[in-house]
Design an enzyme around this catalytic site. Sequence first.
Site, PDB file in Angstrom:
ATOM      1  N   LYS A 204     -16.142  23.252  15.998  1.00 46.61           N
ATOM      2  CA  LYS A 204     -16.941  22.202  15.343  1.00 46.61           C
ATOM      3  C   LYS A 204     -16.004  21.096  14.897  1.00 46.61           C
ATOM      4  CE  LYS A 204     -18.858  22.595  11.052  1.00 46.61           C
ATOM      5  NZ  LYS A 204     -18.209  21.453  10.356  1.00 46.61           N
TER       6      LYS A 204
ATOM      7  N   GLU B  31     -25.537  17.299   7.797  1.00 52.84           N
ATOM      8  CA  GLU B  31     -25.307  17.684   6.401  1.00 52.84           C
ATOM      9  C   GLU B  31     -25.629  16.508   5.477  1.00 52.84           C
ATOM     10  OE1 GLU B  31     -21.500  19.451   5.544  1.00 52.84           O
ATOM     11  OE2 GLU B  31     -21.911  19.511   3.383  1.00 52.84           O
TER      12      GLU B  31
ATOM     13  N   GLU C  67     -16.039  17.089  12.953  1.00 54.02           N
ATOM     14  CA  GLU C  67     -16.831  16.150  12.148  1.00 54.02           C
ATOM     15  C   GLU C  67     -16.728  14.734  12.718  1.00 54.02           C
ATOM     16  OE1 GLU C  67     -15.821  16.398   7.988  1.00 54.02           O
ATOM     17  OE2 GLU C  67     -16.202  18.553   7.897  1.00 54.02           O
TER      18      GLU C  67
ATOM     19  N   ASP D 255     -14.320  25.971  12.803  1.00 53.28           N
ATOM     20  CA  ASP D 255     -14.223  24.583  12.319  1.00 53.28           C
ATOM     21  C   ASP D 255     -12.809  24.084  12.558  1.00 53.28           C
ATOM     22  OD1 ASP D 255     -15.792  22.660  11.196  1.00 53.28           O
ATOM     23  OD2 ASP D 255     -15.795  23.531   9.183  1.00 53.28           O
TER      24      ASP D 255
ATOM     25  N   ASP E 201     -14.350  25.229   7.451  1.00 50.21           N
ATOM     26  CA  ASP E 201     -13.161  24.842   6.685  1.00 50.21           C
ATOM     27  C   ASP E 201     -13.480  24.837   5.190  1.00 50.21           C
ATOM     28  OD1 ASP E 201     -14.696  22.573   6.569  1.00 50.21           O
ATOM     29  OD2 ASP E 201     -13.106  21.177   7.147  1.00 50.21           O
ATOM     30  N   SER E 202     -14.757  25.111   4.840  1.00 47.78           N
ATOM     31  CA  SER E 202     -15.109  25.336   3.440  1.00 47.78           C
ATOM     32  C   SER E 202     -14.301  26.500   2.872  1.00 47.78           C
ATOM     33  CB  SER E 202     -16.611  25.617   3.303  1.00 47.78           C
ATOM     34  OG  SER E 202     -17.017  26.591   4.231  1.00 47.78           O
TER      35      SER E 202
HETATM   36  O1  KIV Z   1     -17.110  24.175   6.437  1.00 54.76           O
HETATM   37  C1  KIV Z   1     -18.301  24.478   6.353  1.00 54.76           C
HETATM   38  O2  KIV Z   1     -18.669  25.467   5.725  1.00 54.76           O
HETATM   39  C2  KIV Z   1     -19.265  23.607   7.025  1.00 54.76           C
HETATM   40  C3  KIV Z   1     -20.716  23.950   6.899  1.00 54.76           C
HETATM   41  C4  KIV Z   1     -21.206  23.864   5.540  1.00 54.76           C
HETATM   42  C5  KIV Z   1     -21.571  23.195   7.823  1.00 54.76           C
HETATM   43  O3  KIV Z   1     -18.882  22.689   7.668  1.00 54.76           O
END
Ligand code: KIV
Length: 303
Positions: free
Chosen positions: A132, A199, A134, A102, A63-64
């Site tokens: 993924k 992280e 969190e 994510d 989600d970055s």
């Molecule tokens: O969203 C992302 O890029 C992440 C990674 C940096 C682990 O969660």
Amino acid sequence: MSITNFPGEGASASTNPSNPKVTMPALSEMKRQGKAISALTAYDYATSRLVDEAGIDLILVGDSLAMVVMGHENTLAVTVDEMLHHTRAVRRGVRRALVVADMPFGSYHGSVSEGVTNAIRFVKEAGAEAVKIEGARVELVRALTEAEIPVVGHLGLTPQSIHQMGGYRVQGRSADAALQLQADAVALAEAGAGAIVLEGVPREVAARITAALPVPTIGIGAGPECDGQILVFHDLLGLTFAPAAKFVRRYSDLGGVIRSAVESYKVDVEKRTFPSDEESYHLPEAARRSLDATENTGRIRRV
Ligand code: KIV
């Protein structure tokens, strides 16, 4: 040939027996064998294909992307539909790596059943092989596992909690906080998480958690003892606009490469040196002669 073609092959999965498709169980096997797991984010077809062909084991559609692709200030704004769109593009470019999507902020923060429903969309509509999430959401991880959806947990600095954390801060810095992180990691693994991203945690804490878990840890700003490492694609390649975090190693300055290539293109266009004659299409000789003759006799047909 364009980067968008796999020459002569239609299958999407790696069929090379000496370099098989990476699966979630394969990651745990790598941990058992002491083999380091390489992971990287990707958000589109061309870059995910390059990352996959470079042999990276796990590709995260992070989600970055809200920040590095869409220009948002943090990760909170990206939607399920936007994440699905990018996951589909990545899926088309990857044959060997494990593709993890994510789940964005808000897509699993209500009821467990809503989280499962959204996770199913990533598998069914976008081809994700794992999701993924969190935080220490043990119940949700158990429900996803029961729904046959492999899960990657994410503990420590969890960017979707930015407002609650009061900024991006290293987590687990006291003995109590470190023990809590370890307990959360063990609980996620026991609930079925196949790997856990750590992280922004002290190296010593990540090392203890890594030793305590049967499933791999993938570190980002968590030191070298993790079973694997992940970075954001744009950080690795110098495609960001803010100073990099301490844990980022920049392997290239693609931002500089792109800027200088685009500036050269602009100069060539302005000086009319692009395109050259070799970069132009030409009429066949016979058609050219006939066209010239037409012009010479004043016979110009209107079309
Ligand atoms: O969203 C992302 O890029 C992440 C990674 C940096 C682990 O969660």
